[in-house]
Design a protein around this motif. Structure first.
Motif, PDB file in Angstrom:
ATOM      1  N   PRO A 169      49.142  -5.623  -0.100  1.00  0.00           N
ATOM      2  CA  PRO A 169      49.580  -6.607  -0.484  1.00  0.00           C
ATOM      3  C   PRO A 169      50.835  -6.594  -2.155  1.00  0.00           C
ATOM      4  CG  PRO A 169      47.598  -6.292   0.061  1.00  0.00           C
ATOM      5  CD  PRO A 169      47.760  -5.181   0.327  1.00  0.00           C
ATOM      6  N   GLU A 170      50.490  -5.763  -2.538  1.00  0.00           N
ATOM      7  CA  GLU A 170      51.027  -5.478  -3.556  1.00  0.00           C
ATOM      8  C   GLU A 170      52.648  -5.240  -3.254  1.00  0.00           C
ATOM      9  OE1 GLU A 170      48.813  -0.896  -2.453  1.00  0.00           O
ATOM     10  OE2 GLU A 170      48.226  -3.242  -2.358  1.00  0.00           O
ATOM     11  N   ASP A 171      52.136  -4.841  -2.502  1.00  0.00           N
ATOM     12  CA  ASP A 171      54.275  -5.078  -1.899  1.00  0.00           C
ATOM     13  C   ASP A 171      54.892  -5.904  -1.566  1.00  0.00           C
ATOM     14  OD1 ASP A 171      54.160  -2.096  -2.396  1.00  0.00           O
ATOM     15  OD2 ASP A 171      53.351  -1.225  -0.596  1.00  0.00           O
ATOM     16  N   ILE A 172      53.778  -7.401  -2.225  1.00  0.00           N
ATOM     17  CA  ILE A 172      54.704  -8.438  -1.398  1.00  0.00           C
ATOM     18  C   ILE A 172      54.205  -9.430  -3.003  1.00  0.00           C
ATOM     19  CG2 ILE A 172      54.448  -7.657   0.428  1.00  0.00           C
ATOM     20  CD1 ILE A 172      52.434 -10.117   1.063  1.00  0.00           C
ATOM     21  N   ASP A 173      55.037 -10.472  -3.053  1.00  0.00           N
ATOM     22  CA  ASP A 173      54.903 -11.380  -4.483  1.00  0.00           C
ATOM     23  C   ASP A 173      54.617 -12.365  -3.800  1.00  0.00           C
ATOM     24  OD1 ASP A 173      55.573  -9.575  -6.377  1.00  0.00           O
ATOM     25  OD2 ASP A 173      58.011  -9.905  -5.377  1.00  0.00           O
ATOM     26  N   LEU A 174      55.669 -12.698  -2.094  1.00  0.00           N
ATOM     27  CA  LEU A 174      54.077 -14.061  -1.564  1.00  0.00           C
ATOM     28  C   LEU A 174      54.436 -14.267  -0.191  1.00  0.00           C
ATOM     29  CD1 LEU A 174      55.124 -17.152  -1.105  1.00  0.00           C
ATOM     30  CD2 LEU A 174      57.411 -17.283  -1.077  1.00  0.00           C
ATOM     31  N   LEU A 175      53.652 -14.390   0.271  1.00  0.00           N
ATOM     32  CA  LEU A 175      53.211 -14.665   1.602  1.00  0.00           C
ATOM     33  C   LEU A 175      53.360 -15.900   2.424  1.00  0.00           C
ATOM     34  CD1 LEU A 175      51.854 -13.121   3.911  1.00  0.00           C
ATOM     35  CD2 LEU A 175      49.382 -13.670   3.071  1.00  0.00           C
ATOM     36  N   ILE A 176      53.997 -15.415   3.669  1.00  0.00           N
ATOM     37  CA  ILE A 176      54.222 -17.768   3.937  1.00  0.00           C
ATOM     38  C   ILE A 176      53.241 -16.191   5.764  1.00  0.00           C
ATOM     39  CG2 ILE A 176      56.121 -18.946   5.519  1.00  0.00           C
ATOM     40  CD1 ILE A 176      57.936 -17.575   2.825  1.00  0.00           C
ATOM     41  N   ILE A 177      52.330 -17.813   5.745  1.00  0.00           N
ATOM     42  CA  ILE A 177      52.198 -17.481   7.602  1.00  0.00           C
ATOM     43  C   ILE A 177      52.194 -18.953   8.595  1.00  0.00           C
ATOM     44  CG2 ILE A 177      49.642 -17.098   8.508  1.00  0.00           C
ATOM     45  CD1 ILE A 177      48.340 -16.342   5.886  1.00  0.00           C
ATOM     46  N   LEU A 178      52.906 -18.761   9.639  1.00  0.00           N
ATOM     47  CA  LEU A 178      53.744 -19.640  10.200  1.00  0.00           C
ATOM     48  C   LEU A 178      52.978 -19.975  11.452  1.00  0.00           C
ATOM     49  CD1 LEU A 178      57.700 -17.947  10.976  1.00  0.00           C
ATOM     50  CD2 LEU A 178      56.856 -19.607   9.059  1.00  0.00           C
ATOM     51  N   GLY A 179      53.018 -20.998  12.165  1.00  0.00           N
ATOM     52  CA  GLY A 179      52.288 -21.885  12.840  1.00  0.00           C
ATOM     53  C   GLY A 179      52.079 -20.946  14.220  1.00  0.00           C
ATOM     54  N   GLY A 180      51.449 -21.555  15.367  1.00  0.00           N
ATOM     55  CA  GLY A 180      51.819 -20.547  16.315  1.00  0.00           C
ATOM     56  C   GLY A 180      50.690 -21.520  17.551  1.00  0.00           C
ATOM     57  N   PRO A 181      50.592 -21.197  18.795  1.00  0.00           N
ATOM     58  CA  PRO A 181      50.153 -21.709  20.152  1.00  0.00           C
ATOM     59  C   PRO A 181      48.444 -21.704  19.897  1.00  0.00           C
ATOM     60  CG  PRO A 181      51.379 -20.946  21.526  1.00  0.00           C
ATOM     61  CD  PRO A 181      52.149 -20.590  19.466  1.00  0.00           C
ATOM     62  N   MET A 182      48.266 -19.985  19.748  1.00  0.00           N
ATOM     63  CA  MET A 182      47.472 -19.503  19.752  1.00  0.00           C
ATOM     64  C   MET A 182      46.190 -20.265  18.907  1.00  0.00           C
ATOM     65  SD  MET A 182      49.189 -17.832  17.855  1.00  0.00           S
ATOM     66  CE  MET A 182      50.069 -16.783  19.411  1.00  0.00           C
ATOM     67  N   SER A 183      44.680 -20.197  19.575  1.00  0.00           N
ATOM     68  CA  SER A 183      43.403 -20.697  18.305  1.00  0.00           C
ATOM     69  C   SER A 183      42.605 -19.828  17.469  1.00  0.00           C
ATOM     70  CB  SER A 183      42.551 -21.148  18.769  1.00  0.00           C
ATOM     71  OG  SER A 183      41.216 -21.198  18.088  1.00  0.00           O
ATOM     72  N   VAL A 184      42.945 -19.699  15.684  1.00  0.00           N
ATOM     73  CA  VAL A 184      42.076 -18.451  15.152  1.00  0.00           C
ATOM     74  C   VAL A 184      40.986 -18.170  15.855  1.00  0.00           C
ATOM     75  CG1 VAL A 184      40.706 -18.402  12.899  1.00  0.00           C
ATOM     76  CG2 VAL A 184      42.858 -19.848  12.679  1.00  0.00           C
ATOM     77  N   ASN A 185      40.379 -18.803  16.967  1.00  0.00           N
ATOM     78  CA  ASN A 185      38.785 -18.435  17.765  1.00  0.00           C
ATOM     79  C   ASN A 185      40.040 -17.843  19.037  1.00  0.00           C
ATOM     80  OD1 ASN A 185      37.091 -20.170  15.346  1.00  0.00           O
ATOM     81  ND2 ASN A 185      38.327 -22.006  17.007  1.00  0.00           N
ATOM     82  N   ASP A 186      40.525 -17.423  19.317  1.00  0.00           N
ATOM     83  CA  ASP A 186      41.274 -16.226  20.458  1.00  0.00           C
ATOM     84  C   ASP A 186      40.968 -15.143  19.982  1.00  0.00           C
ATOM     85  OD1 ASP A 186      41.433 -18.868  21.780  1.00  0.00           O
ATOM     86  OD2 ASP A 186      43.438 -19.182  21.910  1.00  0.00           O
ATOM     87  N   VAL A 187      40.217 -14.440  19.873  1.00  0.00           N
ATOM     88  CA  VAL A 187      40.637 -13.492  19.371  1.00  0.00           C
ATOM     89  C   VAL A 187      40.402 -12.622  20.457  1.00  0.00           C
ATOM     90  CG1 VAL A 187      38.836 -11.349  18.101  1.00  0.00           C
ATOM     91  CG2 VAL A 187      39.244 -14.161  17.283  1.00  0.00           C
ATOM     92  N   ALA A 188      39.368 -12.300  21.219  1.00  0.00           N
ATOM     93  CA  ALA A 188      39.360 -12.174  22.573  1.00  0.00           C
ATOM     94  C   ALA A 188      41.239 -11.826  23.577  1.00  0.00           C
ATOM     95  CB  ALA A 188      38.786 -12.572  23.441  1.00  0.00           C
ATOM     96  N   ALA A 189      41.655 -12.014  22.897  1.00  0.00           N
ATOM     97  CA  ALA A 189      42.797 -12.914  23.802  1.00  0.00           C
ATOM     98  C   ALA A 189      44.029 -12.134  22.504  1.00  0.00           C
ATOM     99  CB  ALA A 189      43.263 -13.889  24.542  1.00  0.00           C
ATOM    100  N   TYR A 190      43.565 -12.114  21.948  1.00  0.00           N
ATOM    101  CA  TYR A 190      44.631 -12.148  20.460  1.00  0.00           C
ATOM    102  C   TYR A 190      44.328 -10.459  19.907  1.00  0.00           C
ATOM    103  CZ  TYR A 190      47.105 -15.449  22.316  1.00  0.00           C
ATOM    104  OH  TYR A 190      47.745 -16.623  23.444  1.00  0.00           O
TER     105      TYR A 190
END
Length: 233
Positions: A43-64
């Motif tokens: 984290p200390e090596d970045i100044d801005l974090l951008i988190i993009l979209g995707g068709p999966m769900s946050v709840n799909d941990v088993a698959a991803y």
């Protein structure tokens, strides 16, 4: 500025954000979770974090399984107050990393529909227009994280945008969309374009005018400038 983005599928990239970052001569790095080998920075090596979209769900941990590492990384960035922008799935990841629940919305929202800004809030709060037609492609929503300010809503989804602290923004909608990225989404996710109250047809989605894209891309510039101001805070 050192900007790092988290990408979940190859067809959902930075869109208009990339032009803005390059125009500002920012350093751009990426973690592509769809790649065979991926790496997360410190984290200390970045100044801005951008988190993009995707068709999966946050709840799909088993698959991803990489979602576990991604959520932990987002938590670390939030703890050290890295300015962060989450888009669609990215907003849902910020919400989950902050302890809120993510779940299916009563309606999928796909296409060009208006959001309504919630008006002036506390100092140092980003303000969305009272009404603005923007591009959507989401089927899930989230509870607001503790301490978050609601910034925008829509008829289909009451939680469209939120802010945490001075410089963390989560957006359900896609201000970064360009004609090329809209076409890519349609091509890869066409199966979701079924009849629905808030689902437009492929033809309606792709009929958006250049002015439609210019308006949302300019609003994205305003979001990014707001976050850039937070880098020095």
């Amino acid at each position: 500025m050192r900007a790092h983005y988290l990408q979940h599928v190859p067809f959902e990239g930075l869109g208009s954000i990339e032009d803005w970052l390059r125009a500002n001569n920012d350093t751009i790095t990426q973690t592509g979770f769809f790649e065979t080998s991926w790496h997360l920075p410190e984290p200390e090596d970045i100044d801005l974090l951008i988190i993009l979209g995707g068709p999966m769900s946050v709840n799909d941990v088993a698959a991803y399984p990489w979602l576990t590492a991604e959520l932990q990384f987002i938590r670390q960035c939030l703890e050290v107050r890295i300015p962060t922008l989450g888009i669609c799935l990215g907003a849902q990841l910020i919400a989950r990393a902050s302890g809120a629940q993510v779940y299916p919305n009563p309606h999928k929202e796909i296409g060009w529909f208006p959001i309504m800004g919630t008006g002036p809030q506390q100092p140092d709060t980003f303000i969305f227009p009272a009404s603005q037609r923007v591009f959507h492609w989401h089927g899930e929503t989230f509870d607001l994280p503790t301490g978050a300010q609601l910034l925008a809503r829509s008829q289909a989804c009451p939680h469209q945008a939120f802010q945490l602290g001075r410089s963390v923004l989560g957006l359900q909608f896609h201000l970064e969309t360009t004609p090329a990225s809209a076409l890519a989404l349609v091509a890869h996710c066409r199966d979701e374009l079924v009849p629905g109250l808030y689902i437009q047809s492929e033809q309606a989605i792709l009929a958006a005018s250049p002015a439609d894209y210019q308006v949302i891309n300019q609003l994205m510039v305003e979001v990014l400038q707001f976050l850039r101001a937070g880098v020095s805070c």
